[in-house]
Design an enzyme around this catalytic site. Structure first.
Site, PDB file in Angstrom:
ATOM      1  N   GLU A 297      50.493 -25.839 -29.142  1.00 24.11           N
ATOM      2  CA  GLU A 297      50.016 -25.198 -30.360  1.00 24.11           C
ATOM      3  C   GLU A 297      51.159 -24.417 -30.982  1.00 24.11           C
ATOM      4  OE1 GLU A 297      46.910 -24.456 -33.143  1.00 24.11           O
ATOM      5  OE2 GLU A 297      47.103 -25.876 -31.479  1.00 24.11           O
ATOM      6  N   GLU A 328      53.547 -24.418 -41.019  1.00 28.42           N
ATOM      7  CA  GLU A 328      54.326 -24.892 -39.878  1.00 28.42           C
ATOM      8  C   GLU A 328      54.777 -26.338 -40.065  1.00 28.42           C
ATOM      9  OE1 GLU A 328      51.343 -21.854 -37.830  1.00 28.42           O
ATOM     10  OE2 GLU A 328      51.106 -23.959 -37.322  1.00 28.42           O
ATOM     11  N   ASP A 481      43.309 -21.607 -33.875  1.00 25.68           N
ATOM     12  CA  ASP A 481      43.180 -21.811 -32.429  1.00 25.68           C
ATOM     13  C   ASP A 481      41.808 -22.378 -32.070  1.00 25.68           C
ATOM     14  OD1 ASP A 481      45.790 -20.620 -31.809  1.00 25.68           O
ATOM     15  OD2 ASP A 481      44.865 -18.756 -32.450  1.00 25.68           O
TER      16      ASP A 481
END
Length: 496
Positions: A297, A328, A481
């Site tokens: 992750e 990201e 998450d």
């Protein structure tokens, strides 16, 4: 009598149009509005509840989300964990005596002024970001103010701990969590999360989560979306101190899935320590028995050299799956000279075709193939209004359910509801999009009744689904998450 007949006729026709709404929810709304207006019956009714696009999409998800044939039994998660102190960003900065100046990004925060500038910079974009605060004493003072501030809330924090918490909601799943876990965090963790004694420490690591609402204003800055700005002075997670404890715990725990996170925390370390630690990460991962999938992750980063090293220094080939968001993904492409790297930032909603191009490039350049000994076969991409799961053919099953489950949990967790409440969410995904910009992609038209779209490109399969965005989110921290954990829970990896 003629007046009565006209009223009766209008009433009958209105009833007929109402039946069309009920029986043909897929009929374009423009056609229904035209029919209604031609009868001169006033404003067209808006389908509510289950007949709304949001309600139909949520119902379609529920039908699509099925358990995989082979389910995980034991999941090991590491190695970043902390206590999140969640607070209104504007109110905290006001309490610190700061006022909004000119927004400006800082790769590392050195002062309160840097904090103010970086916060308003990202607030003005409605974008999430995470930064390291270099001054220990100043950070400690800010953390004390934040922790005691009226309305401040304490939660489980850190990608690994949050992913572990999400997995722990499944009672039949055993979860191991390794990270720097102090007394407050240990108290907050679910009883179903097992923490090895070597992971316990006397002091907690605190991360400050400065939240802002959609439309919130501070000086000249106005947030287009609800989001958060995260900062910390976290040395335990930054040095990945629990990596060796994590790997050594796996032999006894015997997991069938490993989830790794925390590499972004190394940005506060020297370049020499970063290089050394990355090599140790690769060595540690190589000690994990073959056949156990490893999910990495990612999280917000600013150091291109560190990101490039993660991509090229065998970290990507050593993991099976990736989870990341739009910032990201673009930063990764910029750092490793990938597609659309000249784009400085996304202009609003990330273009689906561009996202698809970058995901395809990652799997083609760094994923498994006949000529490359890489384990990487899966990427779970998430942004505010849609998600994409990209997989190398032949290695994963149940990904249609996985992407739908990840999107569903985004809507329920943000609104703090058990199920999707159609009145509290909105469908904001692009109604039409191209599946690629670097080649002749297909044009997709979104249908709420069939919310998962699938397409293929040279041995890579893509699953796309919109997200039902919470109109008034209760909490934005940890959504990525939860999305990754839920997607993994419903995923099935084919044995090699």
């Amino acid at each position: 009598m003629a007046l009565w007949r006209g009223s009766a006729c209008a009433g009958f026709l209105a009833l007929a149009v109402g039946c069309v709404f009920l029986l043909e929810p897929e009929l374009p709304s423009s056609a229904l509005r035209s029919l209604w207006s031609s009868l001169r019956l006033g404003p067209a009714p808006v389908p509510a509840g289950p007949l709304s696009p949001e309600g139909r999409l949520a119902a379609a998800w529920d039908a699509l989300i099925v358990q995989p044939a082979r389910r995980w039994r034991r999941v090991a998660v590491g190695v970043n964990a902390c206590v999140d102190v969640v607070i209104s960003g504007v109110k905290l900065l006001q309490a610190l005596g700061l006022s909004p100046g000119s927004g400006r990004d800082h790769a590392v925060l050195h002062s309160r002024s840097d904090l103010e500038e970086a916060f308003v910079y990202f607030m003005g974009k409605g974008a999430a970001a995470e930064r390291f605060f270099s001054d220990k004493e100043t950070f400690s003072d800010i953390a004390q103010t934040a922790s005691k501030f009226p309305g401040a809330q304490h939660y489980v924090g850190g990608n690994a701990a949050l992913i572990g918490q999400r997995f722990a909601t499944n009672a039949d799943l055993k979860v191991l969590l390794c990270g720097p876990i102090g007394p407050k965090l240990h108290e907050l963790l679910d009883d179903n999360v097992f923490v090895p004694p070597e992971s316990l420490q006397e002091v907690d690591e605190f991360h400050l989560i400065l939240e802002y609402a959609a439309g919130e204003e501070w000086g000249p800055f106005k947030a287009p979306h609800a989001n958060r700005f995260i900062f910390s002075h976290d040395l335990s997670n930054g040095a990945m101190n629990m990596l060796e404890v994590f790997v050594s715990s796996l032999e006894e725990f015997q997991p069938d899935l490993v989830v790794l996170s925390g590499l972004h925390m190394m940005e506060g370390q020297s370049k020499e320590l970063q290089r050394k630690r990355l090599l140790e990460v690769v060595t540690s991962i190589s000690d994990i028995p073959t056949g156990i999938p490893i999910h990495l992750e990612l999280a917000s980063m600013t150091n291109r050299e560190l990101m490039s090293s993660i991509v090229h220094q065998q970290v990507f080939p050593a993991v099976t799956s990736l989870g990341l968001n739009e910032q990201e993904l673009l930063f990764l492409s910029q750092s490793a000279s990938g597609p659309h790297a000249s784009l400085s930032s996304w202009d609003g909603v990330p273009d689906v075709g561009m996202v698809s191009d970058i995901l395809f490039w990652i799997l083609k350049e760094h994923g498994r193939s006949k000529s490359r000994s890489s384990d990487l076969t899966r990427i779970h991409f998430h942004t505010l209004v849609y998600h994409i799961l990209a997989t190398v053919d032949g290695h994963w099953a149940n990904q249609l359910a996985a992407v739908a489950a990840g999107a569903r949990v985004a809507g329920t967790q943000a609104c703090a509801t058990e199920t999707i409440d159609a009145s509290r969410v909105s469908l904001r995904a692009p109604q039409e999009f191209m599946t690629s910009h670097s080649e002749s992609g297909s044009r997709i038209v979104l249908n709420p009744n069939k919310p998962v779209v699938e397409w293929h490109r040279e041995g890579v399969t893509f699953h796309f689904t919109p997200v039902l965005v919470c109109k008034d989110p209760i909490r934005t921290v940890g959504l990525g998450d939860a999305i990754s954990a839920e997607g993994l829970f419903y995923s099935e990896a084919h044995p090699d």
